[in-house]
Every structure is written in C-alpha cells, then in structure tokens.
Scaffold this motif. Structure first.
Motif, PDB file in Angstrom:
ATOM      1  N   SER A  78      -5.206   9.739   3.798  1.00 15.10           N
ATOM      2  CA  SER A  78      -6.501   9.293   3.311  1.00 15.10           C
ATOM      3  C   SER A  78      -7.332  10.465   2.817  1.00 15.10           C
ATOM      4  N   SER A 122       0.826  -1.207   0.000  1.00 14.38           N
ATOM      5  CA  SER A 122       0.000   0.000   0.000  1.00 14.38           C
ATOM      6  C   SER A 122       0.859   1.257   0.000  1.00 14.38           C
ATOM      7  N   ASP A 156      -8.145  -2.678   7.351  1.00 12.22           N
ATOM      8  CA  ASP A 156      -8.103  -1.593   8.324  1.00 12.22           C
ATOM      9  C   ASP A 156      -7.554  -2.157   9.628  1.00 12.22           C
ATOM     10  N   ASN A 201      -2.920   6.126   6.975  1.00 15.87           N
ATOM     11  CA  ASN A 201      -4.359   6.303   6.796  1.00 15.87           C
ATOM     12  C   ASN A 201      -4.822   7.654   7.341  1.00 15.87           C
ATOM     13  N   ARG A 228      -1.822   3.392  -2.425  1.00 20.52           N
ATOM     14  CA  ARG A 228      -3.245   3.048  -2.486  1.00 20.52           C
ATOM     15  C   ARG A 228      -3.791   2.717  -1.107  1.00 20.52           C
ATOM     16  N   THR A 229      -5.093   2.877  -0.980  1.00 20.52           N
ATOM     17  CA  THR A 229      -5.757   2.549   0.272  1.00 20.52           C
ATOM     18  C   THR A 229      -5.679   1.049   0.513  1.00 20.52           C
ATOM     19  N   SER A 230      -5.312   0.666   1.717  1.00 17.18           N
ATOM     20  CA  SER A 230      -5.235  -0.743   2.054  1.00 17.18           C
ATOM     21  C   SER A 230      -6.628  -1.344   2.149  1.00 17.18           C
TER      22      SER A 230
END
Length: 699
Positions: A405, A311, A321, A401, A316-318
């Motif tokens: 994010s 990521s 979470d 994040n 990129r967003t994982s």
C-alpha cells in the motif's frame, strides 16, 4: 499567452518565454536538430542511491506507486487500466526492462528502455482490449434444451460453486425445477442468474473441450442476461440480494473470459451493493432463518475471495478492507449437515460460533491451536474448504495491504522486515491448521501431494501465490554504485526472503504434472486463475535468471549468494522449471487466447535471456507451433478489436472536425488518441503576433 499579449503583461510574457526555452515545445512535438541531440542522450539521470537498500529495475519496495503512462490515451490503455506494482503484469514490465539491460554493467537510462513493447498495455496478457463482436439476445425467456441446461448447471455447481458459493443450492434447484416444468414463472433477475450460470459453464466447456471454437457459445447466454437485467443501470432501482449475486456472477464470467478489468469493475459494484445491504456486518437479532443468514454470509465471503484475487491480479487497492467487516467466517459444514447437532449449535449460537471459528488474521496465535483442534474433527467437505480459502484470503489481503500500500514503509526497512516476517509466520500458521484431507506439505513444510483432490490443489496454489507476492519485493538485484561500477550486497534478511519467493515459485509449479495435461487442469485446478498462477511463478523464475547469484552480507563478511532452499541452486534448475511453465502455457494456449499472449511474451523474454547467458532451450515449444484457433484472425467472429479505425476521415468528417475545433468537450486539456487523430487533420493556424513571439523565444 493571448491574454498576456492583450494586457501587455511583460512579466507573464517573460515567464512563458522561459518555459518555451526550457523545453516545453520539445515535449509538445516542436524540436530542432540541436534539441533532438539533447533529448537523445546528453541528459543524465540523477545519481542512483548508494544505500544497501537500493534496487534495480527488477522492482522492490523502494518503488513508489506512480502512473507512468497516460491511461486515458486510447481505448486499449483504458481497457487495461492502472496496473499496480503487486501485479505480475507490473513484474513482467520490470523483467522486460531488466532483460534489456543484460550485458550492460551500469543501469541504462529509462529513456533508452521505454518503448511501446514494454508498456503495461502491450505486456498485459488479459483480453480486456477485446469486445464481443455480436450480442443478439433473441428471446430472453428462451432456455436451452434440457440436457444441455442440466450439463451447464452441473458444471457450475461442481467446478465454480465450491470456491464461490454465492447461491443457495437447495433453493436454486427447487426454482430450477419449477422453471422447467413451468409450474411458476421465474422473475427476470432469476433468469439473469440462470443465464450467467449457463455462460460460465460454457466458458468451462470451451477450455475442457478439444476445440475451443467448437464449444457452445457463451455469448448467447451473456446477451440474454444483459437484456434481462438492462433496467439495473446506475439510475435503476436499488440493489437487492439477487442483484449482488448478479454482479458477482458477471465478475466471475469476465474472470473466466480473461477480461480482468471488467471483472474488477463488476466486483466493485457488487461490493458497494453488498455493503449497502449490510452483508459485511454480523446479523444479530434479525428475523431471518439460520439457513438464509448462512447463505448471506457465504455470498459475502464469495465476494471477498473474488475481490482479493482480482486486486492481486491488477495490483489495485481493494475496495474492501478486511478490518471493515464483522461478519463471522463461513461455517465449515455443508447445508445438508445443518440439522446435525454439531452444526446446529453453531447456527443457533452466534457468539459461540464467533469464538470458535475465528480467522487467523484476526486472532492471537495462542487461540489458533484451539480452533485447529475443532477443525481437524470436522468432516471434510466443500464448506470446510471454503473456510480455509476465506481464511487464506484474509491473510493475503492484510499482507498485500501492509507490504504494497501507499502507506507501507518505503525501502526494505526494519518496518518492512517486521511486516514481511509477521505475515510469513501467519501463512505458516494457516498451513499448519489444515486438516489432513487438505494438507499439501510434509512436516518440514515441503510440497507433498500423495492423492490430491481439487480443493487441496486450489489451496496449495493460493498459498504459494501468497508466499510469492509477500516476498517478491526482496527478489531484486541490489543497486549499483556508478563510480566504482560495483553492486551492493544483499542483507541476510533480503536474501532469505528472496530465496523463499523463488522456492515458492518452484513449489507452485511442482504441483503441475511434468507433461501438460488439459484434462488434469480442468478437473483439478481453479481453471479461471490458473494462467495467473503460472505467470506469477514464471516471472519470478525469469527474474532470478536475470539477477543471478547476489553477494550477501553476513556479519562482517560478504559471501556469494546461495540459491533456492532445497535445490542445487544452479541456473539449470531454474531454467528447467521455467521451461515447464512455458510448456503449460503453450498447452493452454490451444484453447485460451489469454494464455497464447502470455506464452508469446515470456518465450520471447526467455530466448533473449538464453542468448546472452548461453542457456540451452531444448524443450521450449516454438511460438510458431501454437494452435491457430486462438489467433486474432480465428477470433474475428467471436471477439472484436476495440479502438479507432485506421481509415482516413472523409471531407465531411474533416469539415466537422474543423467546426468542432472551436470548442473542447474533453474532461481536461489532453487529447486521447482518437481526439489527437482528428486534430491532426485540422489546418495549423496561429495569430502572426504569437508566431513572432515564439520565434523570438526560440532564438
């Protein structure tokens, strides 16, 4: 338009006419000389923000995540995929733009900066645009000679398993012996796992041997794995634990092959399957023995560590979470210690284990010290290293994040200040928790490696990488006020954070010996991500060389910006470390096509910076001296270039294209490059009535 003409809809025709006059045809490729003049320079950008938080193209938290390139346009762009602003490749694009503006006091228009050379696809040093030229499985059940088989398995468990312990080593060793003695026939999935281990071991041999092309061919093992696991399609049987292991091994293999987009996709498959099997949840009251429970725990953490690394590399967003799992941290004891009283009590008492071996990101600070005392009493082992690595991955995941994010605060606001400060402190807590065997700093927090071990090196690289990415948004040139052509000073917080990012990059490179040593790299580093770490540090250093000292607001006064904490802060210091980065990339490039691409791109940028600023580049290797074995021509028998063929279509193909023109089979109304190429051979035809309408609209 046709429908409007048929229905004599005057209002709709006027609307279309307005669109045409407003420039729709210009974007579509129909231009007049007057329109070309307008598009080349007369259009001005909106006025830049004049707040103290605005930043230059070096990149900042002010940048909103957007897609500026059509990723679906061709095969190569799809292979690269979306690259987010947390990736060093996105930083490289910002750096390229910044280098293009050196010598120009006012920021250039984005129209003047955009070029094919500055696209993310062109700047990516990964190898996703390449595919394997030949994959012939042969006999999927075949095994290599015993000596080679033992060597490849030993490489995997010595070099990869400590960081990704997704297999039960004791069980696998027993199965391996049975497979070789043919006392029991192995299953197809187990053979798939075996061949992927072979393939990963072969990638290590390619890096560690003197001649990249002379090492054992990993493609034969990959092709067998694909053939053995071919039934696991999207419509195949439901995934089990072994299939999760297979997807993770595929991801690790692609990671070692510098095919990061493929690795990211495979890790995503593994994550979905693992969550479907409940591997992310605490296992209470199950009819599963303690050793098997711990094996599943380590499989999940292997996947999480891998997913976090990918990521960051892609920005990129994982798909995981860190707040979405209740599974405990990996137990800091090796399997051989499970029967000992100290480890046995934590295996049998899940509640005690969860209270004791807590994660830094999930625990109040006052409870961390109690955990640290217990960790310092644990015997150093690969499992203790895994605990520290997983704990750091959770912090890094939460920090990225929070800072990068879409829901993070825009601009370097008080909210962003608090988040960056919070995770800086959390990383400091993690570093202070390290047992003496894994410590890599002195009491003042400065890098100190007396007798380093591979686990210590891996933790240090991951730590400084996390420091870089958390503090990266503040390392910018503050925005310019175009009226006065002056730049805003940095805030004291932004400056301190920027310097911490710069110092972390310099500390990261201080881990490496001054003279490149491939033997040291293969023995001491996480070799699958070492180019990523070097590139993170190098891009930060080059950004600093572009930005230079920045004025800083301190109270009611503005002072000239200082440099990295603990250095002379002269450009020569940063330049010296930048040269070291390039020397290491050059050395790795003799055995790595990915490193070769990284070196060529960054060496070009440094030379442009040096030309403008008058830097001495003595000691920087020449691109012409790169070993020939990793050139595209030398890789023709190994990799195949993906993409459309340059050859012209035949008459029959032309006719087929004409017949297909009446129907559009794409996902939307845009053409990818191959489709656009086919359309280029179609004769232009338009109803004369529509032509008259267009002529009138242009007038």
């Amino acid at each position: 338009m046709v429908a409007a003409l048929d229905k004599q809809n005057t209002a709709e025709l006027e609307r279309i006419s307005a669109v045409v006059k407003g420039g729709f045809l210009r974007s579509g490729g129909i231009t007049t000389p007057e329109q070309q003049d307008l598009s080349s320079g007369s259009q001005e950008r909106p006025a830049a923000s004049q707040s103290a938080t605005s930043s230059s193209s070096a990149g900042s938290l002010c940048d909103i995540a957007t897609v500026n390139e059509d990723i679906n346009r061709d095969e190569r762009s799809r292979a690269t995929g979306y690259i987010g602003k947390g990736s060093e490749i996105a930083w490289l694009q910002k750096l390229s733009e910044e280098v293009g503006k050196l010598g120009h006091p006012i920021e250039s228009s984005p129209h003047e900066l955009s070029s094919e050379e500055e696209s993310l696809t062109a700047l990516s040093y990964h190898l996703d645009h390449l595919s394997f030229s030949t994959l012939e499985a042969g006999d999927p059940q075949a095994l290599p000679q015993r000596a080679l088989s033992d060597q490849l398995i030993a490489i995997y468990f010595a070099k990869v398993d400590p960081s990704f312990p997704l297999l039960n080593k004791t069980l696998f060793s027993t199965q391996y012996h049975q497979a070789l003695t043919k006392s029991r026939s192995p299953s197809r999935k187990w053979l798939t796992i075996l061949n992927l281990i072979y393939a990963i071991g072969a990638k290590y041999m390619q890096l560690s041997e003197r001649n990249w092309a002379d090492a054992i061919d990993d493609r034969s093992f990959l092709s067998r794995a694909l053939a053995l696991n071919a039934d696991q399609s999207l419509l195949g049987e439901h995934a089990d634990l072994q299939q999760v292991q297979i997807w993770v091994l595929y991801a690790i293999y692609h990671l070692t092959s510098a095919q990061i987009n493929r690795a990211w996709h495979m890790a995503g498959r593994a994550a979905r399957c693992a969550i479907a099997l409940g591997l992310n949840l605490r296992a209470g009251g199950l009819n599963v023995d303690a050793t098997s429970r711990e094996s599943r725990t380590r499989l999940w953490w292997s996947l999480f560590i891998l997913e976090q690394l990918l990521s960051v590399m892609t920005g990129r967003t994982s798909c995981i979470d860190w707040r979405s799992f209740s599974i405990p941290a990996p137990l800091p004891f090796d399997e051989a210690q499970f029967q000992a009283p100290q480890a046995a009590k934590y295996l049998s008492d899940l509640a005690l284990r969860e209270r004791t071996f807590v994660l830094t990101a999930q625990t109040p600070r006052f409870r961390i010290e109690a955990r640290n005392k217990l960790l310092r009493a644990v015997e150093p082992s690969s499992s203790l290293y895994l605990f520290y690595l997983a704990d750091l991955a959770a912090i890094s995941h939460a920090a990225v994040n929070a800072v990068y994010s879409l829901h993070a605060c825009l601009g370097v606001s008080k909210g962003a200040h608090a988040k960056i400060t919070h995770y800086q402190r959390m990383l400091g807590d993690w570093r202070s928790s390290l047992q003496s065997s894994f410590e890599f700093t002195d009491r003042n927090g400065r890098l100190k490696l007396a007798e380093p071990c591979p686990e210590q090196i891996a933790l240090a690289l991951a730590f400084y990488s996390s420091q870089i990415i958390i503090n990266r948004p503040c390392l910018t040139r503050p925005g310019i006020q175009k009226v006065t052509e002056t730049r805003h000073p940095r805030t004291a917080f932004a400056n301190a954070t920027a310097l911490l990012c710069l110092q972390s990059a310099m500390d990261l490179m201080a881990i490496f010996p001054d003279l490149p040593d491939m033997g040291w790299l293969c023995e001491m580093t996480p070799w699958w991500s070492v180019v990523h770490y070097i590139m993170q540090a190098l891009i930060i250093l080059l950004i600093q060389l572009c930005v230079g000292p920045v004025d800083v607001v301190k109270g009611a006064h503005t002072e000239t910006g200082q440099g990295a904490v603990g250095t002379a802060e002269e450009p020569e210091v940063i330049l010296r470390v930048s040269k070291k980065c390039l020397r290491w990339l050059h050395a790795i490039a003799s055995r790595s096509p990915s490193s070769r691409r990284a070196f060529i791109t960054c060496e070009r940028l440094l030379r442009r910076i040096a030309t403008i600023n008058g830097f001495d580049l003595e000691g920087v290797p020449q691109a012409a001296t790169l070993a020939a074995r990793t050139t595209n021509s030398s890789l023709e028998n190994y990799y195949a270039q993906r993409g459309r063929s340059p050859q012209q279509p035949s008459e029959s193909a032309h006719g087929d294209a004409m017949r297909e023109a009446s129907t559009w089979w794409g996902a939307d109304y845009t053409y990818s490059e191959p489709d656009a190429e086919n359309q280029a051979y179609l004769p232009f035809s338009l109803d004369p009535t529509l032509l008259d309408f267009l002529e009138n609209a242009l007038e």
